[in-house]
Structures are given as C-alpha cells and as structure tokens.
Design a protein around this motif. Structure first.
Motif, short mmCIF file in Angstrom:
data_model
loop_
_atom_site.label_atom_id
_atom_site.label_comp_id
_atom_site.label_asym_id
_atom_site.label_seq_id
_atom_site.Cartn_x
_atom_site.Cartn_y
_atom_site.Cartn_z
N ASN A 38 13.68 70.60 45.92
CA ASN A 38 12.89 71.26 46.95
C ASN A 38 13.36 70.85 48.33
O ASN A 38 14.16 69.92 48.50
CB ASN A 38 11.40 70.92 46.79
N GLU A 39 12.84 71.55 49.33
CA GLU A 39 13.19 71.21 50.70
C GLU A 39 12.68 69.80 51.01
O GLU A 39 11.66 69.38 50.48
CB GLU A 39 12.56 72.22 51.68
N PRO A 40 13.38 69.07 51.86
CA PRO A 40 12.94 67.72 52.21
C PRO A 40 11.51 67.73 52.75
O PRO A 40 11.09 68.69 53.40
CB PRO A 40 13.93 67.30 53.29
N GLU A 41 10.80 66.65 52.46
CA GLU A 41 9.42 66.54 52.94
C GLU A 41 9.42 66.44 54.46
O GLU A 41 10.40 66.07 55.09
CB GLU A 41 8.77 65.29 52.34
N ALA A 42 8.29 66.80 55.04
CA ALA A 42 8.18 66.83 56.50
C ALA A 42 8.04 65.42 57.05
O ALA A 42 7.03 65.06 57.64
CB ALA A 42 6.98 67.67 56.92
N GLU A 43 9.05 64.58 56.77
CA GLU A 43 9.05 63.21 57.26
C GLU A 43 10.18 63.00 58.26
O GLU A 43 10.42 61.90 58.71
CB GLU A 43 9.21 62.23 56.10
N ILE A 44 10.91 64.06 58.58
CA ILE A 44 12.04 63.95 59.49
C ILE A 44 11.52 63.82 60.91
O ILE A 44 10.61 64.53 61.32
CB ILE A 44 12.95 65.18 59.39
N CYS A 45 12.05 62.88 61.66
CA CYS A 45 11.61 62.66 63.04
C CYS A 45 11.81 63.92 63.86
O CYS A 45 12.83 64.61 63.74
CB CYS A 45 12.38 61.50 63.67
N GLU A 46 10.84 64.23 64.70
CA GLU A 46 10.90 65.45 65.49
C GLU A 46 12.10 65.46 66.43
O GLU A 46 12.70 66.49 66.68
CB GLU A 46 9.61 65.59 66.31
N GLU A 47 12.47 64.25 66.93
CA GLU A 47 13.57 64.22 67.90
C GLU A 47 14.92 64.55 67.27
O GLU A 47 15.87 64.85 67.97
CB GLU A 47 13.63 62.84 68.57
N VAL A 48 15.03 64.45 65.92
CA VAL A 48 16.31 64.80 65.29
C VAL A 48 16.17 66.08 64.46
O VAL A 48 17.11 66.47 63.78
CB VAL A 48 16.81 63.66 64.39
N ALA A 49 14.97 66.70 64.45
CA ALA A 49 14.78 67.90 63.65
C ALA A 49 15.58 69.07 64.21
O ALA A 49 16.27 69.77 63.50
CB ALA A 49 13.30 68.25 63.58
N GLY A 50 15.49 69.27 65.52
CA GLY A 50 16.26 70.34 66.16
C GLY A 50 15.74 71.72 65.80
O GLY A 50 14.85 71.89 64.96
N PRO A 51 16.31 72.74 66.42
CA PRO A 51 15.89 74.12 66.15
C PRO A 51 16.47 74.63 64.84
O PRO A 51 17.48 74.11 64.35
CB PRO A 51 16.47 74.89 67.34
N PRO A 52 15.87 75.64 64.23
CA PRO A 52 16.42 76.23 63.00
C PRO A 52 17.83 76.78 63.24
O PRO A 52 18.16 77.24 64.34
CB PRO A 52 15.44 77.35 62.67
N GLN A 53 18.67 76.69 62.22
CA GLN A 53 20.06 77.17 62.32
C GLN A 53 20.32 78.21 61.25
O GLN A 53 19.80 78.13 60.14
CB GLN A 53 21.03 76.00 62.14
N GLU A 54 21.14 79.19 61.60
CA GLU A 54 21.48 80.26 60.66
C GLU A 54 22.72 79.88 59.87
O GLU A 54 23.74 79.44 60.43
CB GLU A 54 21.73 81.56 61.41
N CYS A 55 22.63 80.04 58.56
CA CYS A 55 23.78 79.75 57.70
C CYS A 55 24.85 80.81 57.91
O CYS A 55 24.58 82.02 57.82
CB CYS A 55 23.35 79.70 56.24
N MET A 56 26.09 80.41 58.17
CA MET A 56 27.19 81.32 58.42
C MET A 56 27.63 82.03 57.15
O MET A 56 28.33 83.04 57.22
CB MET A 56 28.36 80.57 59.04
N THR A 57 27.21 81.54 55.99
CA THR A 57 27.63 82.13 54.72
C THR A 57 26.63 83.16 54.21
O THR A 57 26.98 84.30 53.92
CB THR A 57 27.83 81.03 53.66
#
Length: 243
Positions: A202-221
């Motif tokens: 599953n997707e990683p739990e929402a424990e990632i620090c906000e300062e390193v989360a960053g904006p959503p990115q689009e997969c080039m593939t």
C-alpha cells in the motif's frame, strides 16, 4: 608574695603530701576530679554559648544523617544516571531476507517507516522486554511480523550476506549486543520479521514530514500523479513493468 613566705607554703604542702593518710589522699583526689569535671562542664557550656551561627545551621541540617554514612557504592549508585546505548539498526520487510538491502531498497524501506535508523536506547540494559518495546516503538510496522530476529553482516564488511545473531533464551538485550563475544561492535544490526513479511504494497502511511513531502508529481511513464516522496519509487516500478 615574699620569697620567705613562698618557701614556707611550699614546704607545708610537701609535708602534707608526705603524710601516709589515705583519707587525705582520697580527699585530694576527689577535689581534683570535681575540679576537672567542673572545668570540663564550664568549657562545654562556654563553647556551646559561643558556637558560630553557620556551624549551628550545618549541625541542624545534617543531624538526620548522623551515624548513617553512605557507603561508596550507595553514594555513586544513587548519583549515577542510566547509560544510553546508541546504535544503527536497519529493519527489513522480508522475513526470508538473507542479504544487505540495496541502496534503492533502503530508500523504499525508509519511506514505509523501516530501513536504516540510528537510535538511542535509555532503558535497562539487562531487560529484554524493555529493549523489545523500544524497537517496536522505533519501527511500529514491525508489530506485524510476529516477532523478530537480529542479524549482522557475515564475514568481512564487503560481504552482503547476513547471518543470524543467536537469540538468548530470555531474548535480546543491550548487554548481550554490547558483549565482545557477540562480535557486533559498531556494525549495523539488521532486524528481520520472524513470521510474516511487513506490508509494503500500500501507499506509505501519512508519517512523512511535511517539509519533505513536496507537491504531487506526474509519472512520466503512466501519467498518474503520486506524492513527491514516493514518485521516484513508483517511477522505477513503472519502468520495470513497461519493459
């Protein structure tokens, strides 16, 4: 006093001392004892009357400890703070893992709250239960594994194979890991789940620090959007599937 009178007095005292009278000797001894006792009492009273206020306060404060000196072991044992144990651990997700994870896998493990961490333990070094609770707090997902076992790199540091650190009957504790016979030293200790693989589907739990989360990115593939912290891992998976 004139010399003649002084000589006469001394002569009379000498004559009295030479008399074989027991009662006189006893009387003199009693008088001397009484005089000595009286002088001692006066000296004690005088010293008590002239005691310095600071000395009196010190005597008052330490009166409860009089006659009960602490031993050397008690003194240093009470003042000594619990020692800490700082070490690098790496929690794996595969219960059958037998080799050191690659750099890419380490990053992915870290995203899911596993992987490599340098942690500090401040509990009882002889308690397996406290040490176990500490590791489960450092890696909450490890609770899914039905227990765990510890491993180290086998042979030289260049080896990527892992070997199990034998588990004592009571369980792992810090004293055991620090024992020179265990041959761990400063090497990374790997934690492997004992019964079940840890969930990384599953997707990683929402424990990632906000300062390193960053904006959503689009997969080039595939063109789908993923969180900033996970796009790199998805991109690698996506490329492999495309091939």
């Amino acid at each position: 006093m004139a010399r003649g009178k002084l000589s006469q007095v001394l002569r009379e005292i000498a004559d009295e001392l030479d008399k074989p009278s027991t009662s006189a000797a006893t009387s003199v001894a009693v008088d001397l004892n009484q005089s000595t006792s009286s002088a001692a009492a006066q000296s004690s009273t005088g010293s008590a009357q002239h005691i310095h206020p600071v000395d009196a306060e010190v005597a008052r404060l330490f009166r409860p400890y009089k006659g009960r000196p602490l031993s050397r072991r008690q003194t240093f044992g009470q003042l000594r703070q619990p020692c800490s144990y700082t070490h690098t651990f790496c929690c794996l997700s595969d219960k059958n893992a037998e080799s050191v994870p690659t750099r890419q896998l380490k990053r992915r493990l870290s995203t899911f709250g596993l992987g490599e961490k340098r942690v500090t333990y401040r509990g009882n070094h002889k308690s397996p239960d406290e040490f176990k609770r500490f590791l489960l707090e450092a890696y909450p997902k490890l609770r899914q594994g039905g227990g765990f076992e510890l491993l180290r790199i086998a042979g030289t540091t260049k080896s990527r194979q892992l070997s199990i650190i034998p588990c004592p009957r009571e369980g792992y504790d810090v004293n055991y890991l620090k024992d020179p016979q265990t041959q761990i030293g400063h090497a990374t200790v790997f934690i492997r789940p004992l019964q079940r693989n840890l969930d990384m589907d599953n997707e990683p739990e929402a424990e990632i620090c906000e300062e390193v989360a960053g904006p959503p990115q689009e997969c080039m593939t595939c063109g789908a959007e993923f969180p900033f912290a996970t796009i790199k891992f998805h991109s690698d998976e996506c490329l492999r599937l495309e091939k």
